[in-house]
Write a protein that holds these residues in place. Structure first.
Motif, mmCIF file in Angstrom:
data_model
loop_
_atom_site.group_PDB
_atom_site.id
_atom_site.type_symbol
_atom_site.label_atom_id
_atom_site.label_comp_id
_atom_site.label_asym_id
_atom_site.label_seq_id
_atom_site.Cartn_x
_atom_site.Cartn_y
_atom_site.Cartn_z
ATOM 1 N N ARG A 5 72.206 -16.293 180.551
ATOM 2 C CA ARG A 5 72.481 -14.967 180.010
ATOM 3 C C ARG A 5 73.063 -14.019 181.063
ATOM 4 O O ARG A 5 73.962 -13.237 180.768
ATOM 5 C CB ARG A 5 71.194 -14.371 179.445
ATOM 6 N N ASP A 24 65.161 -11.950 174.954
ATOM 7 C CA ASP A 24 66.287 -11.919 174.036
ATOM 8 C C ASP A 24 67.445 -12.665 174.697
ATOM 9 O O ASP A 24 67.985 -12.217 175.703
ATOM 10 C CB ASP A 24 66.690 -10.473 173.746
ATOM 11 N N SER A 26 70.166 -13.718 172.797
ATOM 12 C CA SER A 26 71.255 -13.722 171.822
ATOM 13 C C SER A 26 72.625 -13.568 172.481
ATOM 14 O O SER A 26 73.636 -13.950 171.896
ATOM 15 C CB SER A 26 71.041 -12.612 170.790
ATOM 16 N N THR A 29 76.286 -17.385 175.624
ATOM 17 C CA THR A 29 77.454 -17.979 174.977
ATOM 18 C C THR A 29 77.768 -19.378 175.516
ATOM 19 O O THR A 29 78.658 -20.046 175.001
ATOM 20 C CB THR A 29 78.695 -17.084 175.179
ATOM 21 N N TRP A 52 65.474 -18.388 169.706
ATOM 22 C CA TRP A 52 66.589 -18.238 170.644
ATOM 23 C C TRP A 52 67.809 -18.989 170.114
ATOM 24 O O TRP A 52 68.925 -18.480 170.119
ATOM 25 C CB TRP A 52 66.220 -18.742 172.024
ATOM 26 N N TYR A 53 67.579 -20.227 169.683
ATOM 27 C CA TYR A 53 68.656 -21.048 169.120
ATOM 28 C C TYR A 53 69.343 -20.293 167.979
ATOM 29 O O TYR A 53 70.566 -20.186 167.936
ATOM 30 C CB TYR A 53 68.067 -22.376 168.629
ATOM 31 N N ASN A 54 68.542 -19.788 167.060
ATOM 32 C CA ASN A 54 69.099 -19.097 165.890
ATOM 33 C C ASN A 54 69.839 -17.819 166.262
ATOM 34 O O ASN A 54 70.776 -17.432 165.574
ATOM 35 C CB ASN A 54 67.995 -18.796 164.880
ATOM 36 N N SER A 55 69.439 -17.155 167.342
ATOM 37 C CA SER A 55 70.073 -15.888 167.718
ATOM 38 C C SER A 55 71.386 -16.078 168.470
ATOM 39 O O SER A 55 72.176 -15.148 168.579
ATOM 40 C CB SER A 55 69.119 -15.056 168.574
ATOM 41 N N MET A 56 71.629 -17.267 168.973
ATOM 42 C CA MET A 56 72.814 -17.528 169.801
ATOM 43 C C MET A 56 73.991 -17.912 168.910
ATOM 44 O O MET A 56 74.305 -19.083 168.742
ATOM 45 C CB MET A 56 72.498 -18.623 170.815
ATOM 46 N N SER A 57 74.662 -16.935 168.364
ATOM 47 C CA SER A 57 75.715 -17.192 167.386
ATOM 48 C C SER A 57 77.053 -17.593 168.004
ATOM 49 O O SER A 57 77.941 -18.061 167.297
ATOM 50 C CB SER A 57 75.910 -15.958 166.501
#
Length: 129
Positions: A5, A24, A26, A29, A52-57
């Motif tokens: 991050r 956090d 998110s 990248t 964490w997985y779900n927040s990393m779009s």
């Protein structure tokens, strides 16, 4: 996760049994491979890695949960050969751009591992690779 991050020098990461309360990630990248353990009372994937997985779009992601508990990475428990294959494949792909390893992460070889319930209890991926 904090390094991915906060420091652009890191190009991929693989937290095993990740534990970092109130974090956090998110903004991450870079490609990230989460390895968690089904019976982990300390850092269960549902508590840390999955949110964490779900927040990393914006990142390519791989999440694998295997049988075992928190100390599994440091003990003889679990299929270390398979876990090592996934880790080496992930880093070879993302750090060396070696696509020979892609089938182990996204393809028929992946499907054989992913569907083996004695080896994997949960598998999620973005599978664009």
């Amino acid at each position: 996760m904090a390094a991915l991050r906060d420091d652009p020098r890191f190009k991929a990461g693989a937290p095993t049994a990740p534990y970092y309360p109130n974090a956090d990630f998110s903004a991450v990248t870079e490609p990230t491979f989460f390895l968690t353990y089904q019976s982990d009372p300390v850092a269960h994937g549902n508590t840390y890695a999955v949110p964490w997985y779900n927040s990393m779009s914006q990142a390519e992601k791989l999440y694998i949960e295997v049988p075992g508990a928190h100390l599994c990475p440091m003990t003889g428990y679990g299929d270390k050969a398979k876990q090592g294959k996934w880790m080496v494949s992930f880093f070879s792909l993302w750090l060396r751009a070696d696509t020979r390893f892609s089938p182990f992460l996204c393809g028929p070889a992946r499907d054989a591992d992913k569907n083996n319930t004695s080896l994997v209890t949960r598998w999620m991926d973005t599978c664009q690779f």
